[in-house]
Scaffold this motif. Structure first.
Motif, short mmCIF file in Angstrom:
data_model
loop_
_atom_site.label_atom_id
_atom_site.label_comp_id
_atom_site.label_asym_id
_atom_site.label_seq_id
_atom_site.Cartn_x
_atom_site.Cartn_y
_atom_site.Cartn_z
N LEU A 102 0.81 -1.21 0.00
CA LEU A 102 0.00 0.00 0.00
C LEU A 102 0.85 1.26 0.00
CD1 LEU A 102 -2.57 -1.08 2.76
CD2 LEU A 102 -2.74 -1.45 0.29
N GLU A 103 0.34 2.27 -0.68
CA GLU A 103 0.77 3.65 -0.55
C GLU A 103 -0.46 4.45 -0.14
OE1 GLU A 103 2.33 4.93 -4.27
OE2 GLU A 103 4.38 4.34 -3.79
N PRO A 104 -0.30 5.63 0.45
CA PRO A 104 -1.48 6.43 0.78
C PRO A 104 -2.37 6.63 -0.45
CG PRO A 104 0.46 7.36 1.84
CD PRO A 104 0.94 6.25 0.93
N GLY A 105 -3.59 6.12 -0.36
CA GLY A 105 -4.55 6.29 -1.43
C GLY A 105 -4.42 5.31 -2.59
N VAL A 140 12.76 3.21 5.70
CA VAL A 140 13.56 3.80 4.63
C VAL A 140 13.61 2.79 3.50
CG1 VAL A 140 15.82 4.69 3.96
CG2 VAL A 140 14.94 5.13 6.26
N ASP A 141 13.26 3.19 2.29
CA ASP A 141 13.23 2.21 1.20
C ASP A 141 14.64 1.80 0.81
OD1 ASP A 141 14.29 4.06 -0.62
OD2 ASP A 141 12.43 4.32 -1.73
N THR A 142 14.74 0.85 -0.10
CA THR A 142 16.05 0.28 -0.44
C THR A 142 16.88 1.20 -1.32
OG1 THR A 142 14.93 -0.97 -2.19
CG2 THR A 142 15.37 -2.12 -0.12
N ARG A 143 16.35 2.38 -1.65
CA ARG A 143 17.15 3.39 -2.33
C ARG A 143 17.56 4.50 -1.35
NH1 ARG A 143 16.66 4.08 -8.58
NH2 ARG A 143 18.88 4.01 -8.09
N GLY A 144 17.21 4.33 -0.07
CA GLY A 144 17.65 5.27 0.95
C GLY A 144 16.71 6.42 1.22
N ARG A 145 15.44 6.33 0.76
CA ARG A 145 14.48 7.42 0.95
C ARG A 145 13.51 7.07 2.06
NH1 ARG A 145 13.44 6.98 -5.47
NH2 ARG A 145 12.81 4.94 -4.65
N GLU A 146 13.31 8.00 2.97
CA GLU A 146 12.34 7.76 4.05
C GLU A 146 10.94 7.66 3.46
OE1 GLU A 146 12.55 9.89 7.67
OE2 GLU A 146 14.74 10.06 7.65
N GLN A 147 10.13 6.77 4.04
CA GLN A 147 8.77 6.53 3.54
C GLN A 147 7.81 6.29 4.72
OE1 GLN A 147 8.93 3.06 0.96
NE2 GLN A 147 9.67 1.73 2.59
N GLY A 149 4.72 7.21 5.33
CA GLY A 149 3.36 6.82 5.00
C GLY A 149 3.26 5.37 4.57
N VAL A 150 4.19 4.93 3.74
CA VAL A 150 4.21 3.54 3.27
C VAL A 150 4.46 2.60 4.44
CG1 VAL A 150 5.46 1.89 1.83
CG2 VAL A 150 4.90 4.15 0.93
N HIS A 151 5.40 2.94 5.29
CA HIS A 151 5.71 2.10 6.45
C HIS A 151 4.50 1.98 7.37
CE1 HIS A 151 7.24 1.62 10.64
NE2 HIS A 151 7.94 0.66 10.07
N ALA A 152 3.82 3.07 7.62
CA ALA A 152 2.68 3.04 8.54
C ALA A 152 1.55 2.17 8.02
CB ALA A 152 2.17 4.47 8.77
N LEU A 153 1.39 2.09 6.71
CA LEU A 153 0.32 1.29 6.14
C LEU A 153 0.66 -0.20 6.05
CD1 LEU A 153 -0.73 3.63 3.19
CD2 LEU A 153 -2.14 3.05 5.17
N ASN A 154 1.93 -0.53 5.94
CA ASN A 154 2.32 -1.91 5.65
C ASN A 154 2.96 -2.64 6.81
OD1 ASN A 154 1.79 -2.17 2.58
ND2 ASN A 154 2.88 -0.23 2.76
N ALA A 155 3.81 -1.97 7.58
CA ALA A 155 4.56 -2.68 8.63
C ALA A 155 3.65 -3.35 9.65
CB ALA A 155 5.52 -1.71 9.31
N PRO A 156 2.54 -2.71 10.10
CA PRO A 156 1.67 -3.40 11.06
C PRO A 156 1.05 -4.67 10.49
CG PRO A 156 1.24 -1.04 11.09
CD PRO A 156 2.12 -1.31 9.91
N ARG A 157 0.76 -4.70 9.20
CA ARG A 157 0.19 -5.91 8.60
C ARG A 157 1.21 -7.04 8.62
NH1 ARG A 157 -1.83 -5.59 2.99
NH2 ARG A 157 -0.05 -4.25 2.53
N LEU A 158 2.47 -6.73 8.32
CA LEU A 158 3.50 -7.76 8.37
C LEU A 158 3.70 -8.26 9.80
CD1 LEU A 158 5.75 -9.44 7.09
CD2 LEU A 158 7.28 -7.47 7.40
N ALA A 159 3.75 -7.35 10.76
CA ALA A 159 3.93 -7.75 12.16
C ALA A 159 2.80 -8.67 12.61
CB ALA A 159 4.00 -6.52 13.06
N ALA A 160 1.56 -8.34 12.23
CA ALA A 160 0.43 -9.18 12.61
C ALA A 160 0.52 -10.54 11.94
CB ALA A 160 -0.88 -8.48 12.21
N ALA A 161 0.98 -10.59 10.69
CA ALA A 161 1.12 -11.87 10.00
C ALA A 161 2.19 -12.73 10.65
CB ALA A 161 1.45 -11.64 8.53
N LEU A 162 3.32 -12.14 11.03
CA LEU A 162 4.37 -12.90 11.70
C LEU A 162 3.87 -13.47 13.03
CD1 LEU A 162 7.44 -10.57 11.00
CD2 LEU A 162 6.97 -12.80 9.95
N ASP A 163 3.10 -12.68 13.77
CA ASP A 163 2.50 -13.18 15.02
C ASP A 163 1.55 -14.33 14.73
OD1 ASP A 163 3.86 -11.46 16.67
OD2 ASP A 163 2.23 -10.00 16.84
#
Length: 331
Positions: A102-105, A140-147, A149-163
């Motif tokens: 996900l990205e915002p929107g 921070v994406d793999t090109r070194g740019r902070e993200q 909005g992207v992190h906030a939308l995706n990281a919690p989903r991954l954490a929940a899946a790992l749990d």
């Protein structure tokens, strides 16, 4: 960015259980967080534990079925046949999983967002591995740019899946080692802003090499090739099949180079098609055509089942090859 090599891995060693049911259970934990979607395929390999060259079963392109993971699906039937084999065997089931990040929107589909691998050794030792091929979970994406909005939308989903996977398997994960892209943790990834990334612009440094390796593995060796890099702007045209963009053929505006850039989110199909178009470029080079003339030739070729078609719709000029590679690697 979508990568050809894993951004991160996690490993579980639960009590022994059925290989198909284990893979299906992990898949459903990801699907329950909208991380994987219908589609994808599986590969199964069964070999002798003492001699890996003694392969008893080797299948690829196995359909997950409709409904997914049903008892009569091709992948489950293949595993059942493998289970009937006798001996001290190692069975490896690997599933490439399409999914959405996900990205915002906006949401974006990648044909290999995750891979699930289940190994059974001698019917007793079970090893489950999860790989991800996206940096959407990173601050921070793999090109070194902070993200953020992207992190906030995706990281919690991954954490929940790992749990969820850990609860399903009854054991916590062992995060994979730090790699060129990130540092996996039990809940996702460490924040590279704390100690800094392992490399500046790791995607730009390594992905071109990984893509070249994957394309070259599909092609015979040949001396009739255009230069693959250029400092000039590039004219490009998308390669499409069944409505999906697989990659881009390109030629430098100064006629110095030509090539193919796979759209990584299209998965293995992008590299399979690329091998065909690069073969066409080799033949054009052998005929003495300049790169821009070769691109025009490809635009006139008919569609082919494996390769798709080079489409004039959506063609254009990018300010640099790096700009085109960025486009092909992000979405």
């Amino acid at each position: 960015m979508i990568t050809s090599a894993p951004v991160g891995t996690w490993v579980w060693e639960p009590a022994a259980r059925g290989i198909a049911g284990t893979a299906a259970g992990v898949w459903h934990q990801l699907a329950g967080r909208d991380l994987v979607a219908a589609g994808g395929s599986a590969a199964l390999r069964v070999s002798d534990a003492a001699d890996p060259r003694d392969v008893r079963v080797e299948l690829s392109g196995l359909d997950l079925g409709a409904p997914l993971w049903a008892p009569d699906s091709p992948v489950v039937r293949a595993v059942e046949r493998a289970d009937a084999l006798e001996g001290d065997l190692v069975a490896v089931l690997r599933v490439d999983c399409p999914g959405t990040w996900l990205e915002p929107g906006r949401s974006h589909r990648a044909e290999k967002l995750f891979a699930v691998q289940v190994e059974v050794w001698g019917g007793t030792l079970l090893v489950v591995t999860l790989e991800t091929y996206s940096d959407a979970w990173l601050t921070v994406d793999t090109r070194g740019r902070e993200q953020p909005g992207v992190h906030a939308l995706n990281a919690p989903r991954l954490a929940a899946a790992l749990d969820g996977i850990s609860a399903f398997l009854g054991t916590p994960p062992t995060p994979g080692d730090e790699n060129r892209y990130a540092i996996p943790s039990e809940t996702g990834f460490a924040d590279p802003r704390v100690e800094g990334p392992a490399y500046d612009d790791a995607w730009g440094t390594f992905e071109r090499l990984d893509r070249t390796r994957l394309l070259d593995s599909r092609l015979p060796r040949c001396d009739e090739e255009y230069e693959q890099v250029t400092e000039a702007p590039v004219r490009y045209a998308p390669v499409r099949r069944d409505g999906v963009t697989l990659g881009y053929v390109w030629a430098a505006t100064d006629d110095s180079a030509a090539g193919y850039v796979p759209r990584t989110a299209a998965g293995d199909a992008a590299f399979d098609a690329g091998a065909v178009w690069l073969s066409d470029l080799r033949r054009a080079r052998g005929r003495g055509l300049a790169p821009l003339c070769a691109l025009e030739l490809l635009l006139r070729l008919p569609a082919r089942a494996r390769a798709g078609i080079v489409s004039g719709a959506g063609s254009g000029t990018a300010p640099s090859l790096e700009d085109l590679e960025e486009r092909s690697g992000r979405y």
